[in-house]
Design an enzyme around this catalytic site. Structure first.
Site, PDB file in Angstrom:
ATOM      1  N   ASP A  23       1.037  -1.067  -0.054  1.00 34.02           N
ATOM      2  CA  ASP A  23       0.234   0.031  -0.040  1.00 34.02           C
ATOM      3  C   ASP A  23       0.702   1.292   0.081  1.00 34.02           C
ATOM      4  O   ASP A  23       1.960   1.442   0.906  1.00 34.02           O
ATOM      5  CB  ASP A  23      -0.892  -0.034   1.375  1.00 34.02           C
ATOM      6  N   ASP A 123      -4.079   2.290  -4.850  1.00 35.97           N
ATOM      7  CA  ASP A 123      -2.554   2.484  -4.271  1.00 35.97           C
ATOM      8  C   ASP A 123      -2.321   1.226  -3.713  1.00 35.97           C
ATOM      9  O   ASP A 123      -1.596   1.157  -2.771  1.00 35.97           O
ATOM     10  CB  ASP A 123      -2.443   3.539  -3.587  1.00 35.97           C
ATOM     11  N   GLU A 124      -2.932   0.114  -3.930  1.00 36.11           N
ATOM     12  CA  GLU A 124      -2.407  -1.326  -3.105  1.00 36.11           C
ATOM     13  C   GLU A 124      -2.859  -2.527  -3.967  1.00 36.11           C
ATOM     14  O   GLU A 124      -3.744  -2.407  -4.832  1.00 36.11           O
ATOM     15  CB  GLU A 124      -3.367  -1.381  -1.837  1.00 36.11           C
TER      16      GLU A 124
HETATM   17  P1  TTP Z   1      -5.328   4.890   1.420  1.00 36.26           P
HETATM   18  O1  TTP Z   1      -4.363   3.907   0.977  1.00 36.26           O
HETATM   19  O2  TTP Z   1      -6.503   4.562   2.379  1.00 36.26           O
HETATM   20  O3  TTP Z   1      -4.820   6.137   2.068  1.00 36.26           O
HETATM   21  P2  TTP Z   1      -3.338   6.937   1.850  1.00 36.26           P
HETATM   22  O4  TTP Z   1      -2.651   6.274   0.994  1.00 36.26           O
HETATM   23  O5  TTP Z   1      -3.627   8.362   1.604  1.00 36.26           O
HETATM   24  O6  TTP Z   1      -2.640   6.974   3.311  1.00 36.26           O
HETATM   25  P3  TTP Z   1      -1.762   5.795   4.097  1.00 36.26           P
HETATM   26  O7  TTP Z   1      -2.015   4.421   2.894  1.00 36.26           O
HETATM   27  O8  TTP Z   1      -0.422   5.959   4.275  1.00 36.26           O
HETATM   28  O9  TTP Z   1      -2.555   5.415   5.399  1.00 36.26           O
HETATM   29  O10 TTP Z   1      -5.997   5.613   0.143  1.00 36.26           O
HETATM   30  C1  TTP Z   1      -5.390   5.771  -1.170  1.00 36.26           C
HETATM   31  C2  TTP Z   1      -5.684   7.084  -1.594  1.00 36.26           C
HETATM   32  O11 TTP Z   1      -7.305   7.101  -1.884  1.00 36.26           O
HETATM   33  C3  TTP Z   1      -5.435   8.274  -0.708  1.00 36.26           C
HETATM   34  O12 TTP Z   1      -4.153   8.626  -1.170  1.00 36.26           O
HETATM   35  C4  TTP Z   1      -6.913   9.329  -1.297  1.00 36.26           C
HETATM   36  C5  TTP Z   1      -8.073   8.148  -1.594  1.00 36.26           C
HETATM   37  N1  TTP Z   1      -8.890   8.378  -0.687  1.00 36.26           N
HETATM   38  C6  TTP Z   1      -9.841   9.267  -0.785  1.00 36.26           C
HETATM   39  O13 TTP Z   1      -9.847  10.131  -1.675  1.00 36.26           O
HETATM   40  N2  TTP Z   1     -10.862   9.294   0.246  1.00 36.26           N
HETATM   41  C7  TTP Z   1     -10.683   8.394   1.569  1.00 36.26           C
HETATM   42  O14 TTP Z   1     -11.587   8.364   2.424  1.00 36.26           O
HETATM   43  C8  TTP Z   1      -9.384   7.421   1.566  1.00 36.26           C
HETATM   44  C9  TTP Z   1      -9.373   6.668   2.805  1.00 36.26           C
HETATM   45  C10 TTP Z   1      -8.762   7.589   0.220  1.00 36.26           C
HETATM   46 MG    MG Z   2      -2.318   4.111   0.959  1.00 37.23          MG
HETATM   47 MG    MG Z   3      -4.870   2.102   0.103  1.00 34.34          MG
END
Ligand code: TTP
Ligand code: MG
Ligand code: MG
Length: 376
Positions: A23, A123-124
């Protein structure tokens, strides 16, 4: 004789299964930092502006500096601004095209390092690496470090990786030490790792389920693993109940497999105000279409149909679609047809007033001869 109940992993390879979950850290905000490194020293908040008033909308994500102040995904932008008012924070609008293109390149790196690959979100991804590390968790750890290095060298992005004997464990492990984390859980360490964690950490246990579990006295994954599976099945249904029980014990046989291709790609926005003014709606149309086109380019896809989607001010959903004679790949065709459909729709529906507007393309197919290569 082969017992059909045996886990698939044992049937397939005869070696321990090794699964990774990768991720990217604060993904949208990190893409913005890479594009403009001066941001790295500041709180960075990526925002989905609704356009209704200057600060209306929600936080998409924030970098870890902003998170220290308490900024979180989903929070109203105005609230985040208040929290960060004495800082030099940067508030940026989402740039989906940029994130889509970067994501595709990272996914290519991951795919090339996996026996089997499954993208979970922008992103994962899960990776089954059992064969290439021959079931050896020490080799898997080295591979995970090398993948982190490859993503950093090529994209300047940090990520967090979880390694485990299955998807459930790998997913929890990748979240365990964020950002820039690497957590390796060997089969014999699964229960010690999972037992003390809050039940919400288990994939599929949302806020509502967690609350119900708390009423039963179940707070941790260990509590859940020890709970009577028959009662869990009565309360949550057979399938979820048995999944919760098994997953809490760290048992999960779901294979890592590439998901089918998207059936359609669509983008929708809330208009700055309710309107039936063609030029006002059309001014948003180009942006929507180029977002869709970037995604198609990224995935090497052709489309056969173009449509418009509209939500009226009385919240009714309307759509119009046109199918082409041959699959197409260019941006202009999407724009031209969407514009035609919109203008005809407004003409035909004399009284309609739009609140939201979107464009979709469907009838998708892979461009022939296009492998899983880098596109940009
Ligand atoms: P995540 O992987 O949940 O979050 P992140 O990458 O920003 O942070 P981390 O993994 O370090 O905790 O989500 C991936 C992307 O999806 C995030 O960069 C932006 C988008 N997203 C939103 O637009 N709204 C949301 O509520 C979430 C959780 C994510
Ligand atoms: Mg992330
Ligand atoms: Mg994610």
């Amino acid at each position: 004789m082969i017992n059909k109940q045996e886990p698939r992993s044992i049937l397939c390879v005869g070696i321990d299964r090794v699964v990774m979950h990768v991720d990217l850290d604060y993904f949208f905000a990190q893409c913005e930092e890479v594009a403009n490194p001066l941001l790295k020293a500041k709180p960075v908040v990526v925002c989905v502006y609704s356009g209704r008033s200057e600060d209306s909308g929600a936080v998409s994500t924030a970098n870890y500096i902003a998170r220290k102040y308490g900024v979180k995904s989903g929070m109203p932008i105005a609230f985040a601004k208040r929290i960060l008012k004495d800082t030099n924070a940067a508030f940026l609008p989402v740039n989906h095209e940029l994130y889509g293109v970067v994501s595709n390149r990272v996914m290519d790196i991951l795919r090339s390092n996996a026996d089997r690959f499954e993208q979970e979100s922008i992103d994962e991804a899960f990776m089954d690496v059992s064969k290439r590390v021959n079931g050896d968790f020490k080799l898997a750890e080295a591979l995970a470090r090398s993948i982190k290095g490859e993503i950093m060298d090529n994209e300047r992005l940090s990520c967090s990786i979880g390694v485990g004997p299955n998807k459930v464990v790998a997913k929890i492990a990748s979240d365990f030490q964020k950002p820039d984390g690497l957590t390796v859980i060997r089969p014999e360490g699964v229960r010690v790792f999972l037992d003390p964690l809050p039940a919400e950490k288990l994939y599929g246990v949302g806020k509502k389920t967690a609350k119900k579990l708390q009423e039963l006295g179940v707070f941790t994954i260990g509590d859940l693993a020890a709970y009577d599976p028959g009662i869990l099945m009565q309360i949550f249904g057979d399938k979820p109940g048995s999944y919760f029980h098994r997953a809490a014990k760290g048992i999960d046989e779901e294979p890592v497999q590439e998901k089918g291709m998207a059936e359609q790609v669509s983008r929708m926005i809330t208009l700055k105000r309710d309107t039936r003014d063609l030029s006002l709606i059309a001014s948003e149309l180009d942006r929507i279409c180029s977002g869709i086109h970037a995604r198609l380019v990224g995935e090497g896809l052709l489309y056969k149909s173009v449509g418009i989607l509209a939500i009226t001010n009385t919240l009714e959903m309307r759509s119009r679609t046109k199918t082409l004679e041959n699959p197409s790949e260019d941006a202009e065709t999407i724009e031209r047809i969407a514009r035609e459909l919109l203008s005809k729709f407004l003409e035909e529906e004399g009284a309609v007033i739009l609140r939201r507007f979107g464009v979709k393309v469907s009838g998708l197919s892979k461009k022939s001869g296009q492998g899983l290569t880098k596109f940009l």
